[in-house]
Design a protein around this motif. Structure first.
Motif, PDB file in Angstrom:
ATOM      1  N   MET A  62      61.319   0.471  33.233  1.00  0.00           N
ATOM      2  CA  MET A  62      60.265   1.359  33.726  1.00  0.00           C
ATOM      3  C   MET A  62      58.999   1.167  32.890  1.00  0.00           C
ATOM      4  N   SER A  63      57.869   1.204  33.557  1.00  0.00           N
ATOM      5  CA  SER A  63      56.596   1.212  32.846  1.00  0.00           C
ATOM      6  C   SER A  63      56.313   2.651  32.400  1.00  0.00           C
ATOM      7  N   GLN A  64      55.334   2.799  31.518  1.00  0.00           N
ATOM      8  CA  GLN A  64      54.912   4.152  31.156  1.00  0.00           C
ATOM      9  C   GLN A  64      54.448   4.901  32.401  1.00  0.00           C
ATOM     10  N   SER A  65      53.770   4.195  33.272  1.00  0.00           N
ATOM     11  CA  SER A  65      53.249   4.805  34.488  1.00  0.00           C
ATOM     12  C   SER A  65      54.381   5.309  35.386  1.00  0.00           C
ATOM     13  N   SER A  66      55.423   4.502  35.573  1.00  0.00           N
ATOM     14  CA  SER A  66      56.518   4.926  36.457  1.00  0.00           C
ATOM     15  C   SER A  66      57.306   6.079  35.841  1.00  0.00           C
ATOM     16  N   LEU A  67      57.489   6.065  34.516  1.00  0.00           N
ATOM     17  CA  LEU A  67      58.170   7.183  33.862  1.00  0.00           C
ATOM     18  C   LEU A  67      57.332   8.456  34.000  1.00  0.00           C
ATOM     19  N   ALA A  68      56.033   8.326  33.779  1.00  0.00           N
ATOM     20  CA  ALA A  68      55.140   9.480  33.909  1.00  0.00           C
ATOM     21  C   ALA A  68      55.211  10.044  35.333  1.00  0.00           C
ATOM     22  N   TYR A  69      55.201   9.174  36.329  1.00  0.00           N
ATOM     23  CA  TYR A  69      55.282   9.617  37.719  1.00  0.00           C
ATOM     24  C   TYR A  69      56.598  10.354  37.974  1.00  0.00           C
ATOM     25  N   ALA A  70      57.708   9.774  37.483  1.00  0.00           N
ATOM     26  CA  ALA A  70      59.029  10.377  37.706  1.00  0.00           C
ATOM     27  C   ALA A  70      59.141  11.753  37.064  1.00  0.00           C
ATOM     28  N   LEU A  71      58.480  11.943  35.922  1.00  0.00           N
ATOM     29  CA  LEU A  71      58.547  13.212  35.202  1.00  0.00           C
ATOM     30  C   LEU A  71      57.435  14.178  35.602  1.00  0.00           C
ATOM     31  N   ASN A  72      56.553  13.710  36.477  1.00  0.00           N
ATOM     32  CA  ASN A  72      55.375  14.500  36.878  1.00  0.00           C
ATOM     33  C   ASN A  72      54.506  14.813  35.653  1.00  0.00           C
ATOM     34  N   MET A  73      54.351  13.813  34.815  1.00  0.00           N
ATOM     35  CA  MET A  73      53.542  13.913  33.602  1.00  0.00           C
ATOM     36  C   MET A  73      52.427  12.875  33.713  1.00  0.00           C
ATOM     37  N   SER A  74      51.518  12.918  32.767  1.00  0.00           N
ATOM     38  CA  SER A  74      50.461  11.912  32.744  1.00  0.00           C
ATOM     39  C   SER A  74      50.914  10.717  31.907  1.00  0.00           C
ATOM     40  N   VAL A  75      50.326   9.566  32.191  1.00  0.00           N
ATOM     41  CA  VAL A  75      50.600   8.366  31.397  1.00  0.00           C
ATOM     42  C   VAL A  75      50.174   8.611  29.955  1.00  0.00           C
ATOM     43  N   VAL A  76      49.106   9.365  29.763  1.00  0.00           N
ATOM     44  CA  VAL A  76      48.631   9.693  28.415  1.00  0.00           C
ATOM     45  C   VAL A  76      49.719  10.436  27.641  1.00  0.00           C
ATOM     46  N   SER A  77      50.406  11.359  28.295  1.00  0.00           N
ATOM     47  CA  SER A  77      51.481  12.097  27.622  1.00  0.00           C
ATOM     48  C   SER A  77      52.601  11.159  27.186  1.00  0.00           C
ATOM     49  N   VAL A  78      53.038  10.292  28.085  1.00  0.00           N
ATOM     50  CA  VAL A  78      54.115   9.347  27.757  1.00  0.00           C
ATOM     51  C   VAL A  78      53.672   8.454  26.605  1.00  0.00           C
ATOM     52  N   SER A  79      52.447   7.987  26.658  1.00  0.00           N
ATOM     53  CA  SER A  79      51.916   7.138  25.591  1.00  0.00           C
ATOM     54  C   SER A  79      51.897   7.876  24.246  1.00  0.00           C
ATOM     55  N   LYS A  80      51.474   9.122  24.248  1.00  0.00           N
ATOM     56  CA  LYS A  80      51.446   9.911  23.005  1.00  0.00           C
ATOM     57  C   LYS A  80      52.850  10.144  22.466  1.00  0.00           C
ATOM     58  N   TRP A  81      53.820  10.358  23.358  1.00  0.00           N
ATOM     59  CA  TRP A  81      55.202  10.510  22.907  1.00  0.00           C
ATOM     60  C   TRP A  81      55.660   9.244  22.193  1.00  0.00           C
ATOM     61  N   GLU A  82      55.373   8.104  22.815  1.00  0.00           N
ATOM     62  CA  GLU A  82      55.844   6.838  22.260  1.00  0.00           C
ATOM     63  C   GLU A  82      55.148   6.482  20.954  1.00  0.00           C
ATOM     64  N   ARG A  83      53.920   6.911  20.788  1.00  0.00           N
ATOM     65  CA  ARG A  83      53.194   6.657  19.535  1.00  0.00           C
ATOM     66  C   ARG A  83      53.519   7.702  18.473  1.00  0.00           C
ATOM     67  N   GLY A  84      54.282   8.711  18.826  1.00  0.00           N
ATOM     68  CA  GLY A  84      54.654   9.749  17.869  1.00  0.00           C
ATOM     69  C   GLY A  84      53.579  10.798  17.650  1.00  0.00           C
ATOM     70  N   GLU A  85      52.575  10.832  18.497  1.00  0.00           N
ATOM     71  CA  GLU A  85      51.510  11.832  18.365  1.00  0.00           C
ATOM     72  C   GLU A  85      51.963  13.193  18.887  1.00  0.00           C
ATOM     73  N   LYS A  86      52.873  13.177  19.818  1.00  0.00           N
ATOM     74  CA  LYS A  86      53.448  14.407  20.390  1.00  0.00           C
ATOM     75  C   LYS A  86      54.916  14.151  20.658  1.00  0.00           C
ATOM     76  N   ILE A  87      55.670  15.227  20.840  1.00  0.00           N
ATOM     77  CA  ILE A  87      57.066  15.073  21.229  1.00  0.00           C
ATOM     78  C   ILE A  87      57.281  15.812  22.544  1.00  0.00           C
ATOM     79  N   PRO A  88      58.100  15.246  23.415  1.00  0.00           N
ATOM     80  CA  PRO A  88      58.345  15.912  24.693  1.00  0.00           C
ATOM     81  C   PRO A  88      59.114  17.211  24.473  1.00  0.00           C
ATOM     82  N   SER A  89      58.864  18.172  25.338  1.00  0.00           N
ATOM     83  CA  SER A  89      59.556  19.452  25.248  1.00  0.00           C
ATOM     84  C   SER A  89      59.755  19.995  26.653  1.00  0.00           C
TER      85      SER A  89
END
Length: 108
Positions: A62-89
């Motif tokens: 999955m790309s960040q974009s497809s994961l974001a779409y599946a979770l109804n989140m933004s690509v920016v959110s997925v990117s921040k999770w992966e960079r450790g700037e935020k954690i999913p909750s």
């Protein structure tokens, strides 16, 4: 579930049968007991860090974009999770855990 909660519910049923507890109160008690039973059947969501999410995406190609779409989140959110700037909750973390455990079929 703690036996004492079920015992209290049984006591309340007895009181209800004899008019000591209103229908509304008995309904609230039954609803709370049912909610507690439901919560006990659900696994607690484990925290996922950026590497966990990257590995999850790689496993399911999955790309960040497809994961974001599946979770109804933004690509920016997925990117921040992966960079450790935020954690999913919340719901996103629950869905990530389900995806990790059950695969892409959770979205079918």
């Amino acid at each position: 579930m703690a036996a004492n909660i079920k015992e209290l519910q049984e006591m309340a049923k007895g009181l209800h049968e004899h008019g000591g507890i209103s229908d509304a109160t008995m309904d609230r008690i039954n609803t709370r007991v049912a909610a507690r039973e439901f919560r006990e059947r659900i696994e607690e969501a484990h925290v996922m860090n950026g590497a966990d999410i990257q590995n999850l995406r790689a496993r399911y190609k999955m790309s960040q974009s497809s994961l974001a779409y599946a979770l109804n989140m933004s690509v920016v959110s997925v990117s921040k999770w992966e960079r450790g700037e935020k954690i999913p909750s919340g719901a996103a973390l629950r869905l990530l855990n389900l995806l990790d455990k059950n695969g892409l079929d959770i979205f079918a």
